[in-house]
Scaffold this motif. Structure first.
Motif, PDB file in Angstrom:
ATOM      1  N   LEU A   1     -57.002 -12.214 -30.919  1.00 29.73           N
ATOM      2  CA  LEU A   1     -58.098 -12.152 -29.954  1.00 29.73           C
ATOM      3  C   LEU A   1     -58.452 -10.716 -29.601  1.00 29.73           C
ATOM      4  CD1 LEU A   1     -57.115 -15.058 -27.530  1.00 29.73           C
ATOM      5  CD2 LEU A   1     -58.901 -15.073 -29.280  1.00 29.73           C
ATOM      6  N   GLN A   2     -57.493  -9.796 -29.718  1.00 32.30           N
ATOM      7  CA  GLN A   2     -57.784  -8.400 -29.397  1.00 32.30           C
ATOM      8  C   GLN A   2     -58.514  -7.702 -30.541  1.00 32.30           C
ATOM      9  OE1 GLN A   2     -57.016  -6.207 -26.385  1.00 32.30           O
ATOM     10  NE2 GLN A   2     -58.750  -5.613 -27.617  1.00 32.30           N
ATOM     11  N   ILE A   3     -58.015  -7.874 -31.801  1.00 29.95           N
ATOM     12  CA  ILE A   3     -58.627  -7.131 -32.913  1.00 29.95           C
ATOM     13  C   ILE A   3     -59.891  -7.804 -33.419  1.00 29.95           C
ATOM     14  CG2 ILE A   3     -56.368  -6.291 -33.615  1.00 29.95           C
ATOM     15  CD1 ILE A   3     -56.384  -8.324 -35.871  1.00 29.95           C
ATOM     16  N   LYS A   4     -60.143  -9.044 -32.984  1.00 28.49           N
ATOM     17  CA  LYS A   4     -61.376  -9.704 -33.397  1.00 28.49           C
ATOM     18  C   LYS A   4     -62.587  -8.944 -32.899  1.00 28.49           C
ATOM     19  CE  LYS A   4     -63.767 -14.159 -33.115  1.00 28.49           C
ATOM     20  NZ  LYS A   4     -63.727 -15.531 -32.562  1.00 28.49           N
ATOM     21  N   ASP A   5     -62.493  -8.391 -31.675  1.00 26.88           N
ATOM     22  CA  ASP A   5     -63.575  -7.572 -31.125  1.00 26.88           C
ATOM     23  C   ASP A   5     -62.938  -6.399 -30.374  1.00 26.88           C
ATOM     24  OD1 ASP A   5     -65.853  -6.468 -30.138  1.00 26.88           O
ATOM     25  OD2 ASP A   5     -66.360  -8.115 -28.773  1.00 26.88           O
ATOM     26  N   PRO A   6     -62.656  -5.300 -31.059  1.00 29.31           N
ATOM     27  CA  PRO A   6     -61.958  -4.175 -30.408  1.00 29.31           C
ATOM     28  C   PRO A   6     -62.743  -3.565 -29.252  1.00 29.31           C
ATOM     29  CG  PRO A   6     -61.908  -3.969 -32.812  1.00 29.31           C
ATOM     30  CD  PRO A   6     -62.876  -5.049 -32.508  1.00 29.31           C
ATOM     31  N   GLU A   7     -64.073  -3.730 -29.231  1.00 33.19           N
ATOM     32  CA  GLU A   7     -64.897  -3.100 -28.204  1.00 33.19           C
ATOM     33  C   GLU A   7     -65.032  -3.944 -26.938  1.00 33.19           C
ATOM     34  OE1 GLU A   7     -65.820  -0.117 -28.583  1.00 33.19           O
ATOM     35  OE2 GLU A   7     -65.152   0.025 -30.659  1.00 33.19           O
ATOM     36  N   GLN A   8     -64.480  -5.126 -26.908  1.00 31.04           N
ATOM     37  CA  GLN A   8     -64.643  -6.014 -25.745  1.00 31.04           C
ATOM     38  C   GLN A   8     -63.906  -5.440 -24.530  1.00 31.04           C
ATOM     39  OE1 GLN A   8     -62.696  -9.814 -26.345  1.00 31.04           O
ATOM     40  NE2 GLN A   8     -61.113  -8.895 -27.615  1.00 31.04           N
ATOM     41  N   SER A   9     -64.425  -5.793 -23.339  1.00 28.99           N
ATOM     42  CA  SER A   9     -63.813  -5.302 -22.109  1.00 28.99           C
ATOM     43  C   SER A   9     -62.529  -6.056 -21.820  1.00 28.99           C
ATOM     44  CB  SER A   9     -64.783  -5.474 -20.934  1.00 28.99           C
ATOM     45  OG  SER A   9     -65.021  -6.851 -20.694  1.00 28.99           O
TER      46      SER A   9
ATOM     47  N   THR B   1     -45.475   1.579 -35.108  1.00 29.05           N
ATOM     48  CA  THR B   1     -46.294   2.651 -35.688  1.00 29.05           C
ATOM     49  C   THR B   1     -45.405   3.596 -36.472  1.00 29.05           C
ATOM     50  OG1 THR B   1     -46.022   3.981 -33.695  1.00 29.05           O
ATOM     51  CG2 THR B   1     -47.911   2.521 -33.767  1.00 29.05           C
ATOM     52  N   GLY B   2     -46.005   4.266 -37.405  1.00 25.15           N
ATOM     53  CA  GLY B   2     -45.239   5.180 -38.249  1.00 25.15           C
ATOM     54  C   GLY B   2     -45.307   6.619 -37.796  1.00 25.15           C
ATOM     55  N   ASP B   3     -45.726   6.878 -36.570  1.00 23.19           N
ATOM     56  CA  ASP B   3     -45.827   8.254 -36.101  1.00 23.19           C
ATOM     57  C   ASP B   3     -44.455   8.757 -35.678  1.00 23.19           C
ATOM     58  OD1 ASP B   3     -45.393   6.794 -33.885  1.00 23.19           O
ATOM     59  OD2 ASP B   3     -47.309   7.232 -32.906  1.00 23.19           O
ATOM     60  N   ASN B   4     -44.450   9.947 -35.131  1.00 23.66           N
ATOM     61  CA  ASN B   4     -43.188  10.565 -34.731  1.00 23.66           C
ATOM     62  C   ASN B   4     -42.530   9.835 -33.575  1.00 23.66           C
ATOM     63  OD1 ASN B   4     -43.583  12.508 -36.706  1.00 23.66           O
ATOM     64  ND2 ASN B   4     -44.672  13.906 -35.296  1.00 23.66           N
ATOM     65  N   ASN B   5     -43.373   9.236 -32.704  1.00 24.43           N
ATOM     66  CA  ASN B   5     -42.817   8.534 -31.538  1.00 24.43           C
ATOM     67  C   ASN B   5     -42.172   7.206 -31.910  1.00 24.43           C
ATOM     68  OD1 ASN B   5     -43.758  10.585 -29.911  1.00 24.43           O
ATOM     69  ND2 ASN B   5     -45.757   9.587 -29.622  1.00 24.43           N
ATOM     70  N   ASN B   6     -42.562   6.671 -33.082  1.00 23.39           N
ATOM     71  CA  ASN B   6     -42.009   5.387 -33.535  1.00 23.39           C
ATOM     72  C   ASN B   6     -42.178   4.298 -32.463  1.00 23.39           C
ATOM     73  OD1 ASN B   6     -40.849   3.721 -35.449  1.00 23.39           O
ATOM     74  ND2 ASN B   6     -38.748   4.139 -34.774  1.00 23.39           N
ATOM     75  N   SER B   7     -43.412   4.196 -31.897  1.00 22.31           N
ATOM     76  CA  SER B   7     -43.699   3.222 -30.832  1.00 22.31           C
ATOM     77  C   SER B   7     -43.752   1.823 -31.408  1.00 22.31           C
ATOM     78  CB  SER B   7     -45.025   3.556 -30.157  1.00 22.31           C
ATOM     79  OG  SER B   7     -44.987   4.865 -29.656  1.00 22.31           O
ATOM     80  N   SER B   8     -43.445   0.839 -30.579  1.00 19.92           N
ATOM     81  CA  SER B   8     -43.481  -0.556 -31.010  1.00 19.92           C
ATOM     82  C   SER B   8     -43.873  -1.442 -29.842  1.00 19.92           C
ATOM     83  CB  SER B   8     -42.112  -0.995 -31.555  1.00 19.92           C
ATOM     84  OG  SER B   8     -41.138  -0.956 -30.532  1.00 19.92           O
TER      85      SER B   8
ATOM     86  N   SER C   1     -52.026  -0.508 -21.992  1.00 26.08           N
ATOM     87  CA  SER C   1     -51.357   0.647 -22.590  1.00 26.08           C
ATOM     88  C   SER C   1     -51.058   0.452 -24.077  1.00 26.08           C
ATOM     89  CB  SER C   1     -50.049   0.935 -21.838  1.00 26.08           C
ATOM     90  OG  SER C   1     -49.205  -0.207 -21.861  1.00 26.08           O
ATOM     91  N   ASP C   2     -50.990  -0.821 -24.540  1.00 25.37           N
ATOM     92  CA  ASP C   2     -50.695  -1.101 -25.948  1.00 25.37           C
ATOM     93  C   ASP C   2     -51.939  -1.410 -26.767  1.00 25.37           C
ATOM     94  OD1 ASP C   2     -48.037  -0.791 -25.375  1.00 25.37           O
ATOM     95  OD2 ASP C   2     -47.682  -2.934 -25.041  1.00 25.37           O
ATOM     96  N   LYS C   3     -53.088  -1.491 -26.102  1.00 25.24           N
ATOM     97  CA  LYS C   3     -54.312  -1.915 -26.788  1.00 25.24           C
ATOM     98  C   LYS C   3     -54.661  -0.973 -27.937  1.00 25.24           C
ATOM     99  CE  LYS C   3     -59.272  -2.513 -25.993  1.00 25.24           C
ATOM    100  NZ  LYS C   3     -60.350  -2.517 -24.982  1.00 25.24           N
ATOM    101  N   GLN C   4     -54.648   0.330 -27.694  1.00 21.91           N
ATOM    102  CA  GLN C   4     -55.058   1.277 -28.720  1.00 21.91           C
ATOM    103  C   GLN C   4     -54.112   1.256 -29.910  1.00 21.91           C
ATOM    104  OE1 GLN C   4     -57.952   2.805 -28.537  1.00 21.91           O
ATOM    105  NE2 GLN C   4     -57.607   3.542 -30.610  1.00 21.91           N
ATOM    106  N   MET C   5     -52.822   1.060 -29.653  1.00 26.58           N
ATOM    107  CA  MET C   5     -51.852   1.037 -30.750  1.00 26.58           C
ATOM    108  C   MET C   5     -52.085  -0.169 -31.650  1.00 26.58           C
ATOM    109  SD  MET C   5     -47.689   1.003 -30.550  1.00 26.58           S
ATOM    110  CE  MET C   5     -47.639  -0.737 -30.185  1.00 26.58           C
ATOM    111  N   VAL C   6     -52.372  -1.343 -31.037  1.00 21.69           N
ATOM    112  CA  VAL C   6     -52.615  -2.544 -31.830  1.00 21.69           C
ATOM    113  C   VAL C   6     -53.875  -2.386 -32.673  1.00 21.69           C
ATOM    114  CG1 VAL C   6     -53.145  -5.003 -31.696  1.00 21.69           C
ATOM    115  CG2 VAL C   6     -51.399  -4.015 -30.197  1.00 21.69           C
ATOM    116  N   ILE C   7     -54.933  -1.874 -32.043  1.00 21.99           N
ATOM    117  CA  ILE C   7     -56.197  -1.707 -32.775  1.00 21.99           C
ATOM    118  C   ILE C   7     -56.020  -0.700 -33.903  1.00 21.99           C
ATOM    119  CG2 ILE C   7     -58.574  -0.905 -32.556  1.00 21.99           C
ATOM    120  CD1 ILE C   7     -58.596  -2.014 -29.739  1.00 21.99           C
ATOM    121  N   SER C   8     -55.304   0.416 -33.629  1.00 23.28           N
ATOM    122  CA  SER C   8     -55.091   1.431 -34.673  1.00 23.28           C
ATOM    123  C   SER C   8     -54.262   0.879 -35.819  1.00 23.28           C
ATOM    124  CB  SER C   8     -54.388   2.654 -34.061  1.00 23.28           C
ATOM    125  OG  SER C   8     -55.157   3.186 -33.028  1.00 23.28           O
TER     126      SER C   8
END
Length: 824
Positions: free
Chosen positions: A59-67, A42-49, A87-94
């Motif tokens: 499989l995750q971004i195909k349906d971001p709303e799936q359980s 990510t390009g934010d200040n935290n520079n997470s990866s 913990s990484d789901k939101q970063m991948v979707i974003s």
């Protein structure tokens, strides 16, 4: 390149068209490897990866709303081994959502419904291209005279940038009109329900309001003065406590008069009903097959349950909560199994009497018919329906189960109540490892509820009337304990295990006098009532704990043995505790047994002594294998470092056992060999398990016993058999030992503890002085002068208790002539 390609597919809304097969992602002519490992930053200040395979990300971004469960199942289906962490789901979707926001204007036109779902704002009208075109700050190509003019516009654009991004992101979500109207209906319905409920509560408060009903003390005094007769006859109502409080300082004769009139009316009505019935018998019991059976309390098998088979006995029988881990450690130390049967008194207001309950955690394997299942009176719920998934018929449905039984849930204080429990008819209670007061509260809550439930739903399992009398006050033959039914009842107790509770054993001794058999009743050995004595195993308590609370004796710490007593059954248990060497004894072992035997002899609460062993499943069962040959000394005797000189201390123990005035029962379970075989013979009674083995090994090991081991054995089994035992050193099983007279009885291993308890309870019912004199007399025949001395000592002790003997003492102390004849 793979990430950029996947971003392009996401921007073009083509992820649903991608084919995922054989580990590859294919869209048209383009193919990506699903096993390729990529890193997203990510390009934010935290520079997470984070780092995942392309297939996992797809499989995750195909349906971001799936359980989470649906996503994990899809990964398993496509063979993806690195599912994205929560913990990484939101970063991948974003990450990929940003690529969608940067999509060309044409892609937005592919979803007109989504665009229409967001109402246009005033800013959209003034700045129609604020979404399609990104603002460029400080354009160097612009003329300097236009810079100040456009600076304010750039500032406005930067402030509206983030809200417009959020609007665009929301525009991608399609709103279903049906779902929208459904949600609105629910909201409106809830508001209507709340308004209606508030109106009803307002009416209720108004109805219960005391406004307008205030009575001043002056009005009460005025009413009292005008109506003295009414106040005199004022009757307080309620329970006894409230009546006494209301009637404090008043004359309650009027209350007593009304009570007596009411009770006399009830008694007269009952007499009329009884006289009208004549000699008619009581109505038959609906379920006669339940009479005499044990009610069953079913326990959970879950490891998280506070109460299971491990600690259930202590809670339900003794009102004491012992955590499972502590109870397991205690059972391992003592080598005992959890108790499954206990006796409890029923509340007197519900009929009184004793009921023997059975604890069970696997009813499916033990209850084989519907009649057996009707014995289940209580189920301790785990809070999960899988607890009864294999139970038959309606018992497998929690709702129906707790309609047929008394449901009770026990949880630890502070724990969350299981969700499924909310829909069940189950009484709830709490326990705490540190708050001992909760034990009694939960215990009382359970038994109060169960007693009342059984009174209504299972009266057949409660104590039934056993004796009916004729007009001449003699017993009829309907009494199950009256001859000629006594023999059949005793045998039935043996077969069906319907035995008399331990607390009633004191009545068994006088059973013969209490019964009135017919004049021609045949003689039978069952007349003694021995088979009616409870075979419930004795409940042992640590001798140090019990004596500390009574401040009577000082109990030393033992290493080679254990010492327990039972206040209920008035007996002590001394047990070998060296299972790793088949309980072979060394000088320290014998010294500890002598100390424990002296304690039991001096303890007035003990009437019988048990000599046994603590066997563990990982070792061969044994009572005692004789002297420990590893400490056998070349200087004669045994030396383990605790003796000043080697000696045969076990000979002193044999004499001490013979001179102990209290009966000693040797309980043999396993090998009784060598010196251990002699110890069981010196004991007054030997009760063995069916797996026990007896024999002597001395001549094979350069040893022998020329004392009780030879002479007493010859008196027990005869000279010929005694010589056979010593000369051949053969071993004999329990059946052979019983036939030759070495032991008194043997039973299956599973019944041994219960049978020993039955023998102990019968001995305790008899006169201790008579037993002590009988033991001394039986020993005198064999012990010569020492035996006669012991018997004489018992007779002297008894004489000291007579008035004649006490007259001699008193006359000496008072310096006068004794008057013995006056005390006869």
């Amino acid at each position: 390149m793979s990430v950029e390609t996947l971003q392009q597919w996401a921007s073009a809304r083509k992820l649903q068209e991608v084919e995922f097969a054989d580990g590859n992602l294919k869209l048209g002519d383009e193919t990506l490897s699903g096993n390729e490992m990529v890193t997203l930053t990510t390009g934010d200040n935290n520079n997470s990866s984070c780092q995942y395979t392309l297939g996992s990300i797809f499989l995750q971004i195909k349906d971001p709303e799936q359980s989470l469960m649906v996503y994990r199942k899809a990964c398993k289906t496509y063979g993806v081994n690195d599912p994205i962490k929560a913990s990484d789901k939101q970063m991948v979707i974003s990450y990929f959502a940003a690529s969608e926001e940067a999509a060309p204007e044409e892609t937005a036109g592919e979803h007109p419904v989504a665009d229409a779902a967001v109402p246009p704002s005033t800013e959209d009208k003034t700045e129609p291209t604020s979404v399609e075109k990104r603002p460029h700050h400080h354009d160097k190509k612009r003329d300097r005279h236009h810079e100040s003019k456009h600076r304010e516009k750039d500032r406005k654009r930067s402030r509206s940038k983030e809200p417009e991004k959020q609007k665009e992101k929301k525009a991608h979500k399609t709103i279903d009109p049906d779902k929208l109207f459904s949600n609105l209906s629910v909201v409106v319905g809830k508001r209507e329900i709340k308004a209606k409920r508030d109106a009803e509560q307002a009416k209720l408060h108004a109805a219960l309001s005391t406004e307008g009903f205030h009575v001043t003390p002056e009005e009460i005094a005025k009413y009292k003065a005008e109506n003295p007769n009414s106040m005199v006859h004022e009757i307080p109502v309620g329970d006894s406590s409230s009546i006494l409080k209301a009637g404090a300082g008043k004359d309650l004769k009027r209350v007593l008069t009304l009570y007596n009139e009411t009770m006399s009316t009830k008694q007269s009505n009952s007499k009329k009903s009884s006289s009208s019935s004549g000699t008619a018998l009581q109505s038959p019991v609906k379920r006669a097959y339940l009479i005499g059976k044990r009610p069953i309390i079913v326990l959970p098998k879950g490891m998280t349950a506070p109460i299971t088979m491990v600690n259930a006995y202590d809670f339900f029988a003794e009102s004491k909560f012992v955590p499972r881990d502590k109870m397991q450690q205690l059972l391992r130390t003592t080598g005992q199994q959890p108790k499954t049967v206990f006796v409890r008194s029923v509340n007197a207001r519900l009929g009184g009497g004793k009921v023997e309950y059975e604890l069970m955690d696997n009813p499916k394997s033990k209850l084989h018919s519907s009649k057996d299942w009707e014995r289940v009176v209580a189920v301790i719920a785990l809070g999960q329906s899988w607890q009864m998934k294999d139970w038959p018929g309606p018992y497998g449905n929690p709702v129906e189960l707790f309609g047929r039984t008394f449901g009770f849930y026990v949880g630890m204080e502070g724990d969350k109540i299981p969700t499924e429990l909310q829909g069940w008819s189950v009484k709830q209670a709490r326990l705490n490892r540190d708050k001992r007061g909760l034990d009694s509260v939960t215990y009382a809550s359970f038994w109060n509820g169960l007693d009342e439930w059984m009174t209504i739903h299972r009266p057949e399992l409660l104590p039934q009337p056993e004796v009916s009398k004729r007009r001449d006050n003699s017993l009829t033959h309907t009494d199950p304990l009256t001859y000629p039914n006594l023999t059949r009842y005793a045998r039935g107790c043996k077969d069906n295990n319907t035995i008399m509770p331990a607390n009633n054993t004191q009545n068994v001794a006088s059973m013969s006098a209490a019964r009135n058999p017919s004049p021609n009743a045949p003689p039978t050995k069952h007349r003694d009532g021995f088979e009616l004595i409870s075979r419930q195993p004795i409940q042992w308590q640590s001798a140090s704990t019990v004596t500390a609370s009574n401040n009577q004796l000082s109990i030393p710490s033992f290493h080679d043995i254990t010492y327990h007593i039972s206040l209920d059954d008035q007996c002590a248990r001394i047990a070998f505790d060296r299972p790793e060497v088949l309980h072979a004894f060394r000088p320290q072992t014998i010294r500890e047994i002598q100390q424990a035997l002296e304690l039991a002899t001096e303890d007035g609460r003990v009437g019988c002594i048990i000599l046994a062993s603590n066997n563990l499943s990982k070792y061969t069962p044994a009572f005692c294998a004789g002297g420990d040959q590893t400490v056998r000394s070349n200087d004669g005797g045994y030396q383990d470092g605790t003796e000043t000189a080697p000696k045969l201390r076990v000979l002193d123990l044999q004499v001490q056992m013979r001179r102990c005035p209290k009966p000693i029962i040797a309980v043999v379970d396993g090998y009784a060999i060598g010196g251990g075989h002699i110890l069981h013979m010196v004991a007054d009674i030997t009760i063995a398990s069916d797996r026990s083995v007896f024999g002597q090994t001395g001549p094979r090991m350069g040893s022998f016993d020329a004392g009780y081991g030879s002479t007493h054995m010859a008196r027990l089994i005869g000279q010929k058999r005694a010589r056979e035992v010593w000369f051949l050193c053969n071993f004999y099983d329990a059946k052979e030992a019983k036939e030759m007279g070495l032991i008194n009885a043997y039973y299956p291993t599973s019944e041994l503890e219960g049978r020993v308890a039955q023998w102990v309870r019968r001995i305790i019912m008899n006169s201790p002085t008579a037993i002590a004199c009988c033991k001394a007399a039986l020993n005198a025949d064999e012990d010569g002068g020492a035996g006669i001395m012991q018997m004489g000592g018992e007779l002297t002790r008894m004489f000291y208790m007579s008035k004649e003997s006490q007259e001699g003492r008193d006359a000496f102390l008072q310096k006068r002539a004794p008057q013995f004849r006056s005390k006869l």
